[in-house]
Design a protein around this motif. Structure first.
Motif, short mmCIF file in Angstrom:
data_model
loop_
_atom_site.label_atom_id
_atom_site.label_comp_id
_atom_site.label_asym_id
_atom_site.label_seq_id
_atom_site.Cartn_x
_atom_site.Cartn_y
_atom_site.Cartn_z
N UNK A 71 -3.20 4.48 -7.44
CA UNK A 71 -4.20 4.47 -6.29
C UNK A 71 -5.03 3.12 -6.12
N UNK A 72 -5.20 2.69 -7.46
CA UNK A 72 -6.06 1.29 -7.43
C UNK A 72 -5.40 0.16 -6.66
N UNK A 94 -4.52 -3.32 -1.69
CA UNK A 94 -3.80 -3.68 -0.60
C UNK A 94 -4.14 -3.02 0.96
N UNK A 95 -4.71 -1.64 0.47
CA UNK A 95 -5.26 -1.37 2.10
C UNK A 95 -6.29 -2.09 2.51
N UNK A 96 -7.29 -2.71 1.78
CA UNK A 96 -8.20 -3.38 1.89
C UNK A 96 -7.78 -4.90 2.45
N UNK A 97 -6.81 -5.32 1.88
CA UNK A 97 -6.17 -6.56 2.54
C UNK A 97 -5.55 -6.46 3.74
N UNK A 98 -4.83 -5.18 4.15
CA UNK A 98 -4.05 -4.94 5.46
C UNK A 98 -5.28 -4.91 6.37
N UNK A 123 0.99 -1.24 -0.03
CA UNK A 123 0.08 0.08 0.00
C UNK A 123 0.74 1.28 -0.08
N UNK A 124 1.94 1.34 0.77
CA UNK A 124 2.69 2.49 0.98
C UNK A 124 3.59 2.71 -0.36
N UNK A 125 4.00 1.58 -0.83
CA UNK A 125 4.90 1.71 -2.34
C UNK A 125 3.85 2.18 -3.28
N UNK A 126 2.78 1.69 -3.67
CA UNK A 126 1.98 1.98 -4.57
C UNK A 126 1.37 3.32 -4.49
N UNK A 127 1.01 3.73 -3.27
CA UNK A 127 0.68 5.15 -3.04
C UNK A 127 1.44 6.15 -3.55
N UNK A 128 2.78 5.67 -2.87
CA UNK A 128 3.87 6.85 -3.34
C UNK A 128 4.10 6.96 -4.76
N UNK A 129 3.81 5.77 -5.55
CA UNK A 129 3.96 5.97 -6.94
C UNK A 129 2.96 6.31 -7.92
N UNK A 130 1.66 6.74 -7.13
CA UNK A 130 0.50 7.21 -7.72
C UNK A 130 -0.43 6.16 -8.33
#
Length: 335
Positions: A198-199, A204-208, A189-196
């Motif tokens: 968002x989907x 991964x946020x839902x998984x967490x 979640x942290x890595x994908x969010x940083x790279x933009x």
């Protein structure tokens, strides 16, 4: 001062001391689970002292690692690092297994990560991962990959973080394991969010959140603590009986073993039942959350289309007004 070994008359008394050390280590684990840090450390110290007196260094390192993890939970990362490095040295001295030494390398890496020594932490993670991969130890591979992924996030190497944590997540799902999956999803979640992206970040946020919802709540930990207190009282009563005749000692340890088995079985049964209950509740909540998210996205989509339509209409009106105005002026610059 003489060690405990100097006072042992026979093998049965040595076995009794070893059992006492095992019990202290298990009590430390229970206190750790219910956030009783100082109590846990006290029991681990008791176990370590007994095992070192009996020259059982490899067994002592298990309690030492557990003690180091308590200091990590308490936020004393410097102390945790000191203990884990001492543990690794003792493991090497006592010729512990490759897996055991790799576990220490991983814990050392975690402590260094928290202390901000990122390059040193990476070296420790790399050593641990190499050892776990040589053993094909899935648990060690997935946890260490996730730890290194979180380190890469700290270094802003987000693509490397995605590579590590995606591999860890894939291995966990292939082996039907949820251990550490919450941290793996958080890393992604942290890595994908940083790279933009968002989907993928949302997925991964839902998984967490799903994994965290399945963790035992505080009430369950308190119930475990109550069971542990009863278990400790029974343990102390049994240890007093060891000072009686040899036959009485053997009978008492048999009773203690049976008691430990019954209590352990009861705790495991309760945890399994409660986990199933919490999992069902979590699945229901996840469905509700997904429904809310879908409705929210649909409303936002409708709103964007409406705004686009209105802006287009307003631009057309402005264009028409300007066209009409241009007919009533002789200014050559206005066409």
């Amino acid at each position: 001062p003489k060690s405990r070994r100097a006072y042992i008359d026979n093998a049965d008394e040595e076995d009794a001391l070893k059992m006492e050390a095992v019990i202290n280590n298990n009590l430390g684990n229970l206190y750790k689970k219910i956030k009783g840090g100082q109590k846990a450390i006290q029991h681990y110290d008791n176990a370590i002292a007994i095992m070192l007196d009996l020259n059982a260094e490899r067994y002592a390192t298990t309690a030492m690692m557990n003690k180091g993890s308590v200091y990590h939970d308490l936020g004393d990362y410097k102390k945790a690092l000191e203990i884990h490095e001492s543990t690794k040295a003792l493991k090497i001295k006592s010729k512990a297994t490759t897996r055991s030494i790799a576990s220490s390398d991983r814990q050392i890496g975690i402590a260094k990560l928290e202390l901000g020594a990122l390059d040193e932490a990476k070296r420790s993670f790399d050593e641990a991962l190499s050892a776990f991969e040589s053993l094909d130890n899935i648990s060690g591979i997935t946890t260490t990959l996730t730890d290194r992924g979180m380190l890469n996030n700290r270094l802003k190497k987000y693509k490397d973080a995605i590579s590590d944590c995606s591999r860890a997540k894939e291995l966990l799902l292939e082996n039907n394991s949820v251990d550490y999956l919450d941290n793996t999803c958080k890393c992604l979640f942290t890595a994908y969010k940083a790279l933009g992206n968002y989907q993928m970040a949302l997925n991964n946020l839902e998984c967490f959140k799903s994994q965290r919802d399945s963790i035992l709540n505080e009430e369950n930990f308190m119930k475990i603590g109550q069971t542990e207190v009863a278990y400790e009282l029974e343990k102390k009563a049994a240890i007093k009986e060891i000072s009686l005749t040899q036959e009485r000692k053997i009978n008492n340890w048999i009773k203690l073993a049976l008691l430990g088995f019954i209590l352990g079985l009861g705790i495991i049964t309760y945890l399994i039942y409660n986990n199933l209950k919490v999992k069902r509740q979590s699945e229901k909540q996840l469905i509700q959350k997904n429904s809310i998210i879908s409705e929210s996205l649909e409303e936002k989509d409708i709103l964007l289309r409406e705004i686009h339509h209105r802006v287009k209409n307003n631009l057309q009106v402005i264009s028409s007004l300007l066209s009409l105005q241009s007919r009533y002026t002789d200014d050559p610059n206005i066409e």
